[in-house]
Design a protein around this motif. Sequence first.
Motif, PDB file in Angstrom:
ATOM      1  N   THR A  23       0.814  -1.221   0.000  1.00 53.76           N
ATOM      2  CA  THR A  23       0.000   0.000   0.000  1.00 53.76           C
ATOM      3  C   THR A  23       0.842   1.262   0.000  1.00 53.76           C
ATOM      4  N   THR A  24       2.155   1.107  -0.167  1.00 56.51           N
ATOM      5  CA  THR A  24       3.059   2.252  -0.090  1.00 56.51           C
ATOM      6  C   THR A  24       3.640   2.577  -1.456  1.00 56.51           C
ATOM      7  N   VAL A  25       3.614   3.863  -1.784  1.00 60.06           N
ATOM      8  CA  VAL A  25       4.161   4.372  -3.037  1.00 60.06           C
ATOM      9  C   VAL A  25       5.541   4.946  -2.758  1.00 60.06           C
ATOM     10  N   TYR A  26       6.532   4.473  -3.506  1.00 64.62           N
ATOM     11  CA  TYR A  26       7.870   5.061  -3.457  1.00 64.62           C
ATOM     12  C   TYR A  26       7.860   6.250  -4.410  1.00 64.62           C
ATOM     13  N   VAL A  27       8.366   7.401  -3.971  1.00 69.02           N
ATOM     14  CA  VAL A  27       8.415   8.605  -4.794  1.00 69.02           C
ATOM     15  C   VAL A  27       9.878   9.030  -4.918  1.00 69.02           C
ATOM     16  N   GLY A  28      10.421   8.894  -6.124  1.00 69.01           N
ATOM     17  CA  GLY A  28      11.818   9.233  -6.359  1.00 69.01           C
ATOM     18  C   GLY A  28      11.965  10.487  -7.198  1.00 69.01           C
ATOM     19  N   ASN A  29      13.197  10.946  -7.315  1.00 70.70           N
ATOM     20  CA  ASN A  29      13.568  12.146  -8.073  1.00 70.70           C
ATOM     21  C   ASN A  29      12.963  13.420  -7.474  1.00 70.70           C
ATOM     22  N   LEU A  30      12.866  13.443  -6.158  1.00 69.00           N
ATOM     23  CA  LEU A  30      12.377  14.642  -5.481  1.00 69.00           C
ATOM     24  C   LEU A  30      13.524  15.635  -5.319  1.00 69.00           C
ATOM     25  N   GLY A  31      13.214  16.902  -5.504  1.00 67.61           N
ATOM     26  CA  GLY A  31      14.195  17.940  -5.211  1.00 67.61           C
ATOM     27  C   GLY A  31      14.455  17.980  -3.710  1.00 67.61           C
ATOM     28  N   HIS A  32      15.639  18.387  -3.318  1.00 69.92           N
ATOM     29  CA  HIS A  32      16.001  18.390  -1.897  1.00 69.92           C
ATOM     30  C   HIS A  32      15.179  19.394  -1.090  1.00 69.92           C
ATOM     31  N   GLU A  33      14.519  20.329  -1.774  1.00 71.51           N
ATOM     32  CA  GLU A  33      13.700  21.312  -1.056  1.00 71.51           C
ATOM     33  C   GLU A  33      12.279  20.809  -0.798  1.00 71.51           C
ATOM     34  N   VAL A  34      11.888  19.665  -1.381  1.00 76.99           N
ATOM     35  CA  VAL A  34      10.536  19.134  -1.191  1.00 76.99           C
ATOM     36  C   VAL A  34      10.447  18.477   0.186  1.00 76.99           C
ATOM     37  N   ASN A  35       9.518  18.988   1.001  1.00 70.54           N
ATOM     38  CA  ASN A  35       9.364  18.446   2.350  1.00 70.54           C
ATOM     39  C   ASN A  35       8.088  17.604   2.453  1.00 70.54           C
ATOM     40  N   ARG A  36       7.839  17.083   3.617  1.00 69.77           N
ATOM     41  CA  ARG A  36       6.689  16.208   3.867  1.00 69.77           C
ATOM     42  C   ARG A  36       5.373  16.905   3.531  1.00 69.77           C
ATOM     43  N   ASP A  37       5.210  18.147   3.955  1.00 67.36           N
ATOM     44  CA  ASP A  37       3.956  18.871   3.723  1.00 67.36           C
ATOM     45  C   ASP A  37       3.699  19.088   2.236  1.00 67.36           C
ATOM     46  N   GLU A  38       4.736  19.421   1.492  1.00 61.57           N
ATOM     47  CA  GLU A  38       4.562  19.654   0.061  1.00 61.57           C
ATOM     48  C   GLU A  38       4.192  18.355  -0.660  1.00 61.57           C
ATOM     49  N   LEU A  39       4.873  17.258  -0.309  1.00 61.31           N
ATOM     50  CA  LEU A  39       4.548  15.968  -0.922  1.00 61.31           C
ATOM     51  C   LEU A  39       3.117  15.567  -0.572  1.00 61.31           C
ATOM     52  N   HIS A  40       2.728  15.814   0.654  1.00 57.53           N
ATOM     53  CA  HIS A  40       1.355  15.523   1.087  1.00 57.53           C
ATOM     54  C   HIS A  40       0.348  16.297   0.227  1.00 57.53           C
ATOM     55  N   ARG A  41       0.590  17.591   0.000  1.00 55.75           N
ATOM     56  CA  ARG A  41      -0.319  18.404  -0.813  1.00 55.75           C
ATOM     57  C   ARG A  41      -0.477  17.825  -2.216  1.00 55.75           C
TER      58      ARG A  41
END
Length: 190
Positions: A23-41
């Motif tokens: 049930t878990t999605v791996y999310v790669g290639n994130l910029g280092h400035e992307v935080n938990r709240d932004e990914l959640h949005r």
Amino acid sequence: MIQAEASQEGGCKENPENNPDCTTVYVGNLGHEVNRDELHRHFFNLGVGAIEEIRVQQDKGFGFVRYSNHGEAALAIQMANGLVIRGKPIKCSWGNKPTPPGTTSKPLPPPVAAPYQPAVAMPGVPQGFTAAELLAYQRQLAISQAAAGQIAGQHGLAGQVSAGLLAAGSQALYDGYPNQSSAQQLMYYN
């Protein structure tokens, strides 16, 4: 008993698309400035289901989004793969570890909106979005309008309908961007 242990060992590494415990999605290639709240949005805005947990490894450029069930996670992988966040297309796949059976948690509350605000307001540019987000939106809008034109053409309505959709969409796409010429608008649809 041995088979059950072996299937737990394999986890979501082997055949995750058919394992209801994945049930878990791996999310790669994130910029280092992307935080938990932004990914959640971003994942909340997909509207595919109840998000139960978000983890981000900012220094390593990846994160995980856990959904309440397998179907929601599968849909999120499909919809979010290639989504542009801060100018980088993310890569989504299955997380390696299954959610242990019987794990109970409740969905996270909706994220708090925290749009980007530039130091100086730019006339004619909508506020609250990064330049990369605006470019991604323009690209998606142009693609969807071109697809609408192709669908209209397949149904015998190519003449007036697709031309009207593209002309109207082209104008809407560039409203507020005074430096764009009409020659540039037509470039996308010829």
